[in-house]
Design an enzyme around this catalytic site. Structure first.
Site, PDB file in Angstrom:
ATOM      1  N   ARG A  28     -12.129  -2.490  -8.330  1.00 61.02           N
ATOM      2  CA  ARG A  28     -12.105  -3.285  -7.100  1.00 61.02           C
ATOM      3  C   ARG A  28     -13.501  -3.410  -6.543  1.00 61.02           C
ATOM      4  O   ARG A  28     -14.204  -2.406  -6.399  1.00 61.02           O
ATOM      5  CB  ARG A  28     -11.251  -2.568  -6.059  1.00 61.02           C
ATOM      6  N   ASP A  52       0.881  -5.209   8.278  1.00 61.69           N
ATOM      7  CA  ASP A  52      -0.220  -4.263   8.145  1.00 61.69           C
ATOM      8  C   ASP A  52      -1.482  -5.077   7.837  1.00 61.69           C
ATOM      9  O   ASP A  52      -1.567  -5.740   6.802  1.00 61.69           O
ATOM     10  CB  ASP A  52       0.065  -3.258   7.020  1.00 61.69           C
ATOM     11  N   TYR A 112     -11.505   1.752   9.716  1.00 66.78           N
ATOM     12  CA  TYR A 112     -12.643   2.294   8.967  1.00 66.78           C
ATOM     13  C   TYR A 112     -13.034   1.426   7.786  1.00 66.78           C
ATOM     14  O   TYR A 112     -13.967   1.748   7.077  1.00 66.78           O
ATOM     15  CB  TYR A 112     -12.361   3.733   8.507  1.00 66.78           C
ATOM     16  N   LYS A 113     -12.289   0.319   7.546  1.00 65.55           N
ATOM     17  CA  LYS A 113     -12.657  -0.600   6.463  1.00 65.55           C
ATOM     18  C   LYS A 113     -13.627  -1.633   7.035  1.00 65.55           C
ATOM     19  O   LYS A 113     -14.757  -1.283   7.359  1.00 65.55           O
ATOM     20  CB  LYS A 113     -11.390  -1.193   5.847  1.00 65.55           C
ATOM     21  N   PHE A 159       0.848  -1.197   0.000  1.00 66.59           N
ATOM     22  CA  PHE A 159       0.000   0.000   0.000  1.00 66.59           C
ATOM     23  C   PHE A 159       0.892   1.259   0.000  1.00 66.59           C
ATOM     24  O   PHE A 159       1.927   1.282   0.665  1.00 66.59           O
ATOM     25  CB  PHE A 159      -0.882  -0.044   1.249  1.00 66.59           C
TER      26      PHE A 159
HETATM   27  C1  PLP Z   1      -6.194   1.595   4.195  1.00 66.04           C
HETATM   28  C2  PLP Z   1      -4.762   1.256   4.452  1.00 66.04           C
HETATM   29  C3  PLP Z   1      -3.931   2.155   5.136  1.00 66.04           C
HETATM   30  C4  PLP Z   1      -4.453   3.493   5.563  1.00 66.04           C
HETATM   31  O1  PLP Z   1      -3.565   4.265   6.296  1.00 66.04           O
HETATM   32  P1  PLP Z   1      -4.104   5.614   6.978  1.00 66.04           P
HETATM   33  O2  PLP Z   1      -2.994   6.090   7.783  1.00 66.04           O
HETATM   34  O3  PLP Z   1      -5.349   5.266   7.737  1.00 66.04           O
HETATM   35  O4  PLP Z   1      -4.470   6.549   5.873  1.00 66.04           O
HETATM   36  C5  PLP Z   1      -2.618   1.775   5.381  1.00 66.04           C
HETATM   37  N1  PLP Z   1      -2.146   0.582   4.952  1.00 66.04           N
HETATM   38  C6  PLP Z   1      -2.919  -0.302   4.288  1.00 66.04           C
HETATM   39  C7  PLP Z   1      -2.369  -1.615   3.862  1.00 66.04           C
HETATM   40  C8  PLP Z   1      -4.244   0.012   4.012  1.00 66.04           C
HETATM   41  O5  PLP Z   1      -5.014  -0.848   3.347  1.00 66.04           O
END
Ligand code: PLP
Length: 425
Positions: free
Chosen positions: A385, A210, A235-236, A133
């Site tokens: 997606r 992560d 938030y997911k 990511f």
């Molecule tokens: C959604 C997501 C993030 C989001 O990071 P934020 O700091 O909340 O913006 C980070 N890493 C992964 C793998 C994600 O899917």
């Protein structure tokens, strides 16, 4: 819409039958649904609003902040670790005292990665994958620039994600840290947490996972796999709302050894003695930095409780069934229209979302949102997606979404849509 089987595709009646048998069907109504026609397939970007969260937040505002004022901190102060323990037990396979909810995933990743490399002097390499990511790649690049480290990139397969053998080739006795995402944000490929953790440990490196696209969709067993560190967002699939705080896991055995770099007063051993020098909390509390948001924490707690009630095993089973239906329909209807499934076909090897590759993915994604009441998202250059969240999606919603997608592309309804600039895709 058609009820006739085309090319052996599941019918709408088949999808309705799956809903009728779904042990989690009752959870769908526990979430706010403002538009019954909407097919929301972006639960992997932002989960729906639980009705319980709306009520709880009203109480935090009216009864806690409004009435208790600063006295509210008597109860709020415990939320980061209490909610962390609940989250750890329900979704991460983490015993108490190892998970804290605070800050963003990005910030937590930085804190834990920095702590990990600082605890391994003499090791100069951080291993991560080139399909990770964006924020993960950028944080590691930034940390490397700041600490004069080398980033060793493991190649990601665009469909199957990171193979454990590629990680094995990359890790050596110069490696301080291996950091990967458990579920690939593009393809949905599920990495082998136990195997990669073991490979890192074999060369004496620490591992940081992560879990953002994994927690709340697939079972995770951090303690039993011997994972050192983990972060993720809420938030997911955890449905805690936009900007809700993230979480961080530090294995109990490591807590005394690590020191994270943001020395804030919430990580201080006796915070309210307000002493002259920083002395970190001996436990997971050290990961805290500054004042956390009780609103965000309350929302995380409600989201976690719903998933705990549903049970991650059932959530996982429904996620596999939803994505299998999606892939069956894509094979039957969309392959002839130039779509390719860009996610692992074995349900055990993917999380709860599916990527479909198509050269016009951007235009199709935009047109679906605008004209078909279908919300997917688009990941450049060519991926649509689709993430039906197990707790909030119905099987018939997946069927309707793919039916509308097929109709849109057959009729050329997407032509020209991709030209309109969008800041968020
Ligand atoms: C959604 C997501 C993030 C989001 O990071 P934020 O700091 O909340 O913006 C980070 N890493 C992964 C793998 C994600 O899917």
């Amino acid at each position: 819409m058609t009820d006739v089987a085309v090319g052996g595709a599941p019918t709408r009646a088949d999808a309705l039958a799956l809903d009728a048998e779904d042990p989690l069907a009752g959870f769908v109504d526990m979430f706010v649904s403002a538009d019954p026609r909407l097919c929301y397939l972006d639960g992997n970007s932002l989960g729906r609003l639980p009705k319980a969260t709306r009520d709880r937040l009203a109480d935090v505002i009216d009864l806690e902040w409004g009435v208790e004022l600063v006295r509210g901190w008597e109860r709020w102060i415990e939320l980061p670790t209490r909610v962390g323990d609940e989250l750890g037990a329900a979704l991460l396979g983490a015993g108490p005292g190892q998970v804290v909810v605070c800050d963003s995933t990005t910030v937590n990743l930085y804190k834990l990665a920095a702590a990990a490399v600082d605890a391994q002097p003499g090791r100069q390499v951080v291993v991560t994958d080139d399909g990770n990511f964006p924020t993960d790649r950028y944080v590691i690049q930034g940390l490397a620039a700041e600490r004069n480290l080398e980033v060793r990139w493991v190649p990601t397969d665009s469909v199957d994600g990171v193979a454990p053998e590629r990680v094995a080739e990359a890790v050596r006795d110069d490696t301080a840290l291996v950091t990967l995402s458990l579920v690939d944000f593009r393809s949905g490929a599920l990495a082998d947490l136990a195997a990669v953790t073991e490979q890192a440990h074999r060369v004496g490196a620490l591992v940081l996972w992560d879990l953002s696209h994994a927690a709340g969709a697939v079972p995770v067993d951090l303690d039993s796999a011997g994972v050192d560190l983990a972060v993720g967002c809420t938030y997911k699939y955890l449905n805690a709302g936009p900007g809700a705080p993230a979480y961080a896991y530090v294995a109990a055995g490591l807590q005394g050894r690590l020191r994270q770099p943001v020395w804030g007063w919430f990580g201080q051993r006796d915070q309210f003695t307000m002493g002259p020098a920083y002395e970190p909390d001996a436990g997971i509390g050290q990961i805290l930095t500054g004042t956390p948001s009780p609103f965000g924490l309350a929302a995380v707690e409600e989201g976690v409780r719903l998933l705990a009630d549903a049970g991650i095993t059932q959530v996982r089973a429904k996620g596999q069934a939803l994505t299998s239906l999606l892939i069956d329909l894509a094979d039957a209807w969309l392959a002839p229209l130039g779509f390719e499934v860009a996610s692992p076909r074995d349900p055990k090897r993917r999380g709860a979302h599916v990527a479909l590759a198509h050269p016009d993915a951007l235009a199709i994604g935009v047109a679906l949102r605008r004209t078909a009441d279908v919300v997917p998202d688009v990941r450049p250059p060519n991926l649509l997606r689709l993430g039906p969240a197990p707790l909030t999606s119905r099987f018939v919603e997946v069927w309707d979404a793919l039916d509308r997608l097929r109709e849109l592309v057959v009729n050329g309804g997407h032509r020209g849509s991709g030209e309109v600039g969008h800041r968020v895709t």
